[in-house]
Design an enzyme around this catalytic site. Structure first.
Site, PDB file in Angstrom:
ATOM      1  CE  LYS A   1      97.068  47.988  19.867  1.00 59.13           C
ATOM      2  NZ  LYS A   1      96.632  47.829  21.275  1.00 59.13           N
TER       3      LYS A   1
ATOM      4  NE  ARG B   1      92.024  45.259  28.376  1.00 57.45           N
ATOM      5  CZ  ARG B   1      92.294  45.123  27.105  1.00 57.45           C
ATOM      6  NH1 ARG B   1      93.355  45.694  26.595  1.00 57.45           N
ATOM      7  NH2 ARG B   1      91.505  44.405  26.341  1.00 57.45           N
TER       8      ARG B   1
ATOM      9  NE  ARG C   1      85.591  37.451  18.573  1.00 57.27           N
ATOM     10  CZ  ARG C   1      86.887  37.146  18.514  1.00 57.27           C
ATOM     11  NH1 ARG C   1      87.433  36.776  17.375  1.00 57.27           N
ATOM     12  NH2 ARG C   1      87.642  37.233  19.589  1.00 57.27           N
TER      13      ARG C   1
ATOM     14  N   PRO D   1      99.998  54.018  22.872  1.00 51.06           N
ATOM     15  CG  PRO D   1     101.964  54.865  21.975  1.00 51.06           C
ATOM     16  CD  PRO D   1     101.444  53.950  23.047  1.00 51.06           C
ATOM     17  CD  GLU D   2      94.082  52.516  22.181  1.00 51.61           C
ATOM     18  OE1 GLU D   2      93.055  52.442  21.482  1.00 51.61           O
ATOM     19  OE2 GLU D   2      94.060  52.576  23.418  1.00 51.61           O
TER      20      GLU D   2
END
Ligand SMILES: [Zn+2]
Length: 301
Positions: A57, A276, A172, A2-3
């Site tokens: 979250k 992932r 970044r 769940p996000e």
């Protein structure tokens, strides 16, 4: 996992149905989910639910501590008038399941998916976790900021302005996919919605986060707002808390490997990244070129 959209829908449900009710009992079926010991979950007994919120979250149920007289059990007596918060991180396979008439039987410890049951005088909810990987986390705290994962959160993805986003990404050197899912940088976006946002913004997940041209930043900011807002509305509309688990609809690329991109018809591809996999559309996002699977090419070399 769940996000932001799913957790927002669960918080919305709790505000509609749990606020104004008292916690009548908390059953802990899995001690491993509890990440705090003091105050104990039983301290919530008799507490009035005053609200529910999402932090990244994380999901929090806000309560007022019970007055001494409201407590069904004697024992430790916290100061009256203080707040208590039941905070959870649903991790990979956790969910909050609401019931209008919750079973009064405590769930059996160590059996089944229920980790914690919160009785609200008739209705109530279970925190559940499917599968064997137990990562669900529950905290009982006087202040949500005492949860380390909440204290570390960056600004929320839904309130970020375009300029704030540019400032966060500035300098970044990591990939956009990594930056978007870093909760300490931007809160709320995980693996699924980062795939969706990058597709909607027509950006490669491998793009260097700190080197986006202005028009790419514009698209990224617009996509974050549009994709997440639409997903929150969908999730609220399907009354997520009454479902057995998260149910996503309207995804363009995430978990759609091999299917046609709904925008251009190209085949959605998958690439492994860190621990992932992610999905993207080559025609929409990478100039038609499939991304190299770094794990695979390392093996082949
Ligand atoms: Zn496409």
């Amino acid at each position: 996992m769940p996000e932001l959209p799913e957790v927002a829908a669960l918080a919305h449900h709790l505000r509609e149905y749990a606020v104004g009710r008292r916690v009548t009992r908390v059953d802990v079926a899995s001690l491993t989910v509890l990440k705090t010991v003091d105050p104990p979950p039983s301290a919530l007994q008799g507490a009035m639910v005053t609200g529910a919120s999402r932090y990244g979250k994380f999901l929090a149920l806000h309560c007022d501590r019970p007055e001494a007289g409201d407590r069904p059990e004697a024992g430790d007596r916290p100061e009256a008038g203080e707040e208590l918060h039941l905070v959870t991180h649903l991790a990979r396979a956790g969910w909050l399941r609401w019931s209008d008439s919750l079973s009064t039987v405590p769930p059996k410890p160590g059996k089944g998916p229920i980790a914690l049951r919160v009785h609200l005088g008739g209705p109530g909810f279970d925190l559940t976790e499917a599968g064997t990987q137990k990562r669900l986390a529950v905290y009982v705290v006087a202040d949500p900021a005492q949860v380390p994962g909440i204290a570390r959160l960056g600004p929320d993805a839904l309130v970020l302005s375009r300029d704030e986003l540019a400032e966060l990404l500035h300098g970044r050197t990591d990939r956009l996919k990594t930056a978007l899912t870093d909760q300490t940088l931007i809160a709320g976006v995980g693996n699924a919605y980062s795939d969706e946002v990058l597709h909607a913004a027509r950006l490669s997940p491998y793009a260097t986060a700190g080197r986006l041209p202005d028009d790419a930043l514009d698209r990224l900011h617009a996509a974050l707002q549009r994709v997440l807002t639409a997903a929150v509305n969908r999730s609220v509309g399907q009354d997520a808390a009454r479902l057995k688990g998260e149910k996503r609809a309207g995804l363009a690329v995430h978990a759609r490997t091999g299917l046609p991109c709904p925008v251009c018809g190209d085949t959605v591809r998958e690439v492994s990244f860190a621990d992932r996999s992610m999905q993207y559309c080559p025609a929409c996002q990478t100039g038609g070129k499939p991304l190299a699977d770094r794990r695979m090419s390392r093996l082949l070399r």
